[in-house]
Design an enzyme around this catalytic site. Structure first.
Site, PDB file in Angstrom:
ATOM      1  N   ASP A   1      72.854  54.396  32.659  1.00 39.56           N
ATOM      2  CA  ASP A   1      72.890  53.161  31.896  1.00 39.56           C
ATOM      3  C   ASP A   1      71.498  52.578  32.624  1.00 39.56           C
ATOM      4  O   ASP A   1      70.188  52.549  31.553  1.00 39.56           O
ATOM      5  CB  ASP A   1      73.530  52.362  33.005  1.00 39.56           C
ATOM      6  CG  ASP A   1      74.823  52.196  31.378  1.00 39.56           C
ATOM      7  OD1 ASP A   1      74.865  52.630  30.572  1.00 39.56           O
ATOM      8  OD2 ASP A   1      75.647  51.119  31.854  1.00 39.56           O
TER       9      ASP A   1
ATOM     10  N   TYR B   1      71.668  45.491  26.268  1.00 38.69           N
ATOM     11  CA  TYR B   1      72.605  44.857  27.714  1.00 38.69           C
ATOM     12  C   TYR B   1      71.662  43.541  28.024  1.00 38.69           C
ATOM     13  O   TYR B   1      70.884  43.283  27.726  1.00 38.69           O
ATOM     14  CB  TYR B   1      72.970  45.736  28.491  1.00 38.69           C
ATOM     15  CG  TYR B   1      73.118  45.134  29.822  1.00 38.69           C
ATOM     16  CD1 TYR B   1      74.196  45.104  30.315  1.00 38.69           C
ATOM     17  CD2 TYR B   1      72.812  45.018  31.546  1.00 38.69           C
ATOM     18  CE1 TYR B   1      75.579  44.319  31.647  1.00 38.69           C
ATOM     19  CE2 TYR B   1      73.138  43.860  32.422  1.00 38.69           C
ATOM     20  CZ  TYR B   1      74.647  43.970  32.109  1.00 38.69           C
ATOM     21  OH  TYR B   1      75.288  43.552  33.288  1.00 38.69           O
TER      22      TYR B   1
END
Lengths: 215, 215, 215, 215
Positions: B115, B209
């Site tokens: 990520d 996100y």
């Protein structure tokens, strides 16, 4: 000096260098053959400037309501034999003591270690409390190394400085590099730093780092 | 910007990334060829917005009562050569520095690492302080990697971000994954994540996100 | 329920289970097909009961000013398929994630582990975020184990409970035993506990421990 | 005694010896066949002097609104069979429990360990909760060792003292030396301390250390 030494004990707690009542800081009283040190076995929360005790350079109690730290003789020996030292710290900080239990010096594989210690952190002999043996071991090692920290075998760390604060900084940095080098060694061999580069980093850090007026 | 940079230094302390006065955060002043950085060797407790110093992109002091951090030249080099970077952080955080001491990149074996870093966290060269060598090493590595963090050999971590906060987040996450992967490796070999999956995770995290309006 | 879920997020921080904005707690709204969960990418210090968001069991936002956690789909899948579950927690806690990165279950070698988990802590499949794969993996594993915790491969931990607090307790205990068993394994092989004794401990703990009126 | 025992539970938290509601301290009521102990499964933050419960030496509840700790039978057994003991502590502290999971005593390789424990920290048998087996195991081991701490196999630590505070100190020091010796062993073999020197250190520490009037 009582206030300075008392406040510096809080740094030992804050930096997780001590458990229960272990560990102690001392500071030489400027211009006198005396030093201030922690009383023996008193909890860190209960330390006040008034609780600090004053000893002469033989380690005898001169002023204070409590018995001095059981490590007083070692501090006194250092002050007697190293006139440039104005602060001494003793801890059983975890990672440094783990190296000390193996009697193994910490190799200089980090630039921060070259900065502060100028090379490896050396090991002193196994010595029993109750005579000058610990003090002799500390002085014999530190007189022949640039490092302000020595790992006493099966025991813990002693650090010195030109002020009590400098000795506390050395104790904090000693545990920090002891931890990092320990972890690095767990998964392989850290890369060495050439001696020339260590010398360059040490020299620069001792002369340039920080706010000039504060040194 | 002084307030932002000062407040972010508290995050370094809170996340246990720094010992004593080590470590520093800087932030580019929007629309100017200047950045704000920590003064050299000042304790974290004593940092105030006023104590922060302002430097130009050559690292010269422009405004402030203190000497700038000894790592200022490296920050300046990054700002000169990476115009998209608005924040730089440097630490000697423990686990990341343990990888750095071995000169070993951290393999991407956690989805959180895919990520944030988009792959392994790479290693930069050994470089001495006092010239542009550290800055050159940082830029050479980060220009060719998705990772906002680089492990400088035998030294520590530098992270970058499009804001000082993003660079601090990268420093926090770098230590977090350095620790988890270190521990995982102690008892065996972590399972690799296929490159396609790393690419998928990285792309999604960078675009989806968090709260959209905050990015 | 917003207040409960918000307060439980502080337990994640206090028990050092989370870095930066990672991790999340959710709780089923009693008597409704809804659950309360953390908003995505909001710092722990900024979480308030009002900032919590409410989703339906498909994971759609029903009430709240923020986007729900990026792990919402996995929570929703668990609530849809496990009606007895009223709380779900997800973390990347360090030691548990280190086991997860190797895809290795944590063996039951501590009585506290037998008490809480009733055996080993199992491993779920590697799964990408963005579909029901993570939720499916969690449910498939937990339906066939007594453990309220599952290590998702290369990812982290999911725990369940009959209340959000029980799920948080499982997350705290999972990291605690992951750490102790990791350390024990570093220096040798922990001794196994016979299955009969595990069964005895688990049964007793589930029925006798704590204040009866609180269960 | 309720206040003392309540306050000492905070030391378990402060020294990171306990997770969630695990762990307990008890203290014998001077001059009576009673002891004060923690209630079962109550969070550490909610403990008050009033919440502490009083039991007789068979472990039966005598006074208090809560059920006593699930480890009460073990504490009671120790008080019945060791009249010189006035405080008992039980924890699952991480490093000590890691040694306990391997059923391996902690060797005496630190002077601080010789001081406090007088030798290795021994291991007691695996025993199930619910009978006198745990108490019997503790007493059998501690009656034949100088150590105030015993590692119960696959379980955790029990410590004793002539006061509840002394038992807490032993629990803190046990975890401290368990950690240091664990770390030392990770990178080689710690050097042994000769038995004569251990005896000398133990004898001196038990008689000389601290403020005489406080002992």
């Amino acid at each position: 000096m009582r206030e300075t030494v008392c406040a510096l004990h809080r740094e030992l707690v804050r930096n997780n260098l001590v458990a229960w009542t272990a560990g102690n800081v001392s500071g030489r009283v400027p211009g006198e053959d005396l030093f201030v040190i922690k009383p023996s076995g008193v909890p860190y929360d209960d330390l006040t400037p008034e609780a600090m005790v004053v000893c002469d350079l033989e380690g005898n109690l001169v002023e204070g309501a409590f018995s001095p730290s059981s490590d007083t003789a070692a501090h006194a020996y250092v002050y007697r034999h190293m006139p440039e030292v104005n602060g001494v710290v003793h801890t059983h900080s975890t990672y440094a003591s783990a190296w000390a239990a193996r009697g193994e010096p910490i190799p200089c594989v980090l630039t921060a270690m070259a900065d502060e210690f100028g090379g490896e952190i050396p090991v002193g002999p196994f010595a029993l409390i109750g005579s000058d043996d610990i003090g002799k071991g500390i002085v014999a090692v530190l007189e022949s190394h640039r490092s302000p920290a020595v790992l006493m075998r099966n025991h813990g760390v002693f650090t010195i400085g030109d002020s009590p604060e400098a000795a506390v900084k050395a104790a904090v940095m000693c545990e920090d590099v002891a931890r990092t080098v320990h972890l690095s060694r767990q998964l392989g061999e850290p890369l060495p730093i050439p001696q020339d580069d260590i010398d360059h980093l040490y020299s620069r850090y001792q002369h340039v780092y920080g706010q000039r007026s504060q040194r």
